[in-house]
Write a protein that holds these residues in place. Structure first.
Motif, PDB file in Angstrom:
ATOM      1  N   VAL A  87      -7.921   5.818   2.585  1.00 23.27           N
ATOM      2  CA  VAL A  87      -6.875   6.203   3.529  1.00 23.27           C
ATOM      3  C   VAL A  87      -7.442   7.230   4.506  1.00 23.27           C
ATOM      4  O   VAL A  87      -7.853   8.318   4.090  1.00 23.27           O
ATOM      5  CB  VAL A  87      -5.653   6.798   2.795  1.00 23.27           C
ATOM      6  CG1 VAL A  87      -4.572   7.206   3.787  1.00 23.27           C
ATOM      7  CG2 VAL A  87      -5.112   5.804   1.770  1.00 23.27           C
ATOM      8  N   VAL A  89       0.845  -1.192   0.000  1.00 26.39           N
ATOM      9  CA  VAL A  89       0.000   0.000   0.000  1.00 26.39           C
ATOM     10  C   VAL A  89       0.883   1.246   0.000  1.00 26.39           C
ATOM     11  O   VAL A  89       1.874   1.299   0.724  1.00 26.39           O
ATOM     12  CB  VAL A  89      -0.929   0.015   1.239  1.00 26.39           C
ATOM     13  CG1 VAL A  89      -1.713   1.312   1.334  1.00 26.39           C
ATOM     14  CG2 VAL A  89      -1.864  -1.186   1.216  1.00 26.39           C
ATOM     15  N   PRO A  91       0.121   4.766   1.108  1.00 30.57           N
ATOM     16  CA  PRO A  91      -0.923   5.603   1.725  1.00 30.57           C
ATOM     17  C   PRO A  91      -1.051   6.983   1.089  1.00 30.57           C
ATOM     18  O   PRO A  91      -2.167   7.466   0.889  1.00 30.57           O
ATOM     19  CB  PRO A  91      -0.476   5.704   3.189  1.00 30.57           C
ATOM     20  CG  PRO A  91       0.385   4.513   3.415  1.00 30.57           C
ATOM     21  CD  PRO A  91       1.070   4.263   2.105  1.00 30.57           C
ATOM     22  N   TRP A  95      -0.716  -2.765   6.611  1.00 32.44           N
ATOM     23  CA  TRP A  95      -1.735  -1.746   6.435  1.00 32.44           C
ATOM     24  C   TRP A  95      -2.984  -2.076   7.246  1.00 32.44           C
ATOM     25  O   TRP A  95      -3.537  -1.232   7.943  1.00 32.44           O
ATOM     26  CB  TRP A  95      -2.074  -1.596   4.954  1.00 32.44           C
ATOM     27  CG  TRP A  95      -3.177  -0.631   4.680  1.00 32.44           C
ATOM     28  CD1 TRP A  95      -4.414  -0.916   4.221  1.00 32.44           C
ATOM     29  CD2 TRP A  95      -3.131   0.789   4.859  1.00 32.44           C
ATOM     30  NE1 TRP A  95      -5.155   0.231   4.094  1.00 32.44           N
ATOM     31  CE2 TRP A  95      -4.384   1.295   4.481  1.00 32.44           C
ATOM     32  CE3 TRP A  95      -2.151   1.672   5.300  1.00 32.44           C
ATOM     33  CZ2 TRP A  95      -4.692   2.649   4.542  1.00 32.44           C
ATOM     34  CZ3 TRP A  95      -2.464   3.033   5.344  1.00 32.44           C
ATOM     35  CH2 TRP A  95      -3.709   3.496   4.970  1.00 32.44           C
ATOM     36  N   TYR A 103      -3.345   9.242   7.924  1.00 33.06           N
ATOM     37  CA  TYR A 103      -2.280   8.501   7.225  1.00 33.06           C
ATOM     38  C   TYR A 103      -2.001   9.007   5.810  1.00 33.06           C
ATOM     39  O   TYR A 103      -1.133   8.473   5.127  1.00 33.06           O
ATOM     40  CB  TYR A 103      -2.635   7.011   7.153  1.00 33.06           C
ATOM     41  CG  TYR A 103      -2.850   6.385   8.507  1.00 33.06           C
ATOM     42  CD1 TYR A 103      -1.865   6.428   9.477  1.00 33.06           C
ATOM     43  CD2 TYR A 103      -4.046   5.760   8.814  1.00 33.06           C
ATOM     44  CE1 TYR A 103      -2.065   5.864  10.735  1.00 33.06           C
ATOM     45  CE2 TYR A 103      -4.253   5.189  10.057  1.00 33.06           C
ATOM     46  CZ  TYR A 103      -3.264   5.249  11.006  1.00 33.06           C
ATOM     47  OH  TYR A 103      -3.461   4.676  12.234  1.00 33.06           O
TER      48      TYR A 103
END
Length: 152
Positions: free
Chosen positions: A130, A103, A105, A146, A134
């Motif tokens: 998100v 991921v 973010p 995550w 974050y």
């Protein structure tokens, strides 16, 4: 598994000139850093990435031989198993040593990479919700990391 195009990439000589051009033809700027800019083709569905480079030092650059296919977040969780069932090798991205999906973010997406028989870089990519806390994180987290972060 694959739902559509997530992104395509193009090399550009001057990022500022190219940004003005893509705005002029009606595309909306989605994200930018020092060397790249992304414009929505279909907002929240697909975009084009522009990569600035006066001269590329290697014959390969992500903007020249790369395409990302859009998948759902749920399918991203099963992407490695799906690719392995098709006998397709998953490869690390950039300097990463691990191959599992990860991921980003700050960009609100997750990816896993593989190649076609000619060595072209292919990617399965999905959108990731998100939380505001974050959105400025620039690190890359595995899906497992995550999901643990979100349950804190």
């Amino acid at each position: 598994m694959i739902e559509g195009l997530y992104e395509a990439h193009l090399p550009v000589k001057d990022l500022d000139v190219s940004i003005n051009f893509y705005k002029k033809i009606g595309l909306k700027l989605a994200w930018r850093d020092e060397e790249t800019a992304f414009f929505w083709i279909e907002e929240n569905k697909s975009w084009v990435g522009l990569w600035e480079g006066k001269e590329y030092k290697t014959p390969y650059h992500p903007s020249l031989r790369h395409i990302a296919f859009r998948v759902t977040y749920e399918n991203m969780k099963h992407a490695m198993a799906w690719l392995q069932s098709l006998q397709i090798e998953v490869v690390p991205f950039g300097g990463r040593k691990t191959i599992e999906p990860f991921v980003r973010p700050q960009q609100g997406n997750a990816s896993v990479y593989f190649q076609d028989p000619d060595g072209n870089s292919l990617e399965l990519m999905c959108y990731v919700e998100v939380p505001d806390a974050y959105k400025q994180r620039t690190d890359k987290l595995s899906l497992e990391e995550w999901e643990k972060l979100l349950t804190r």
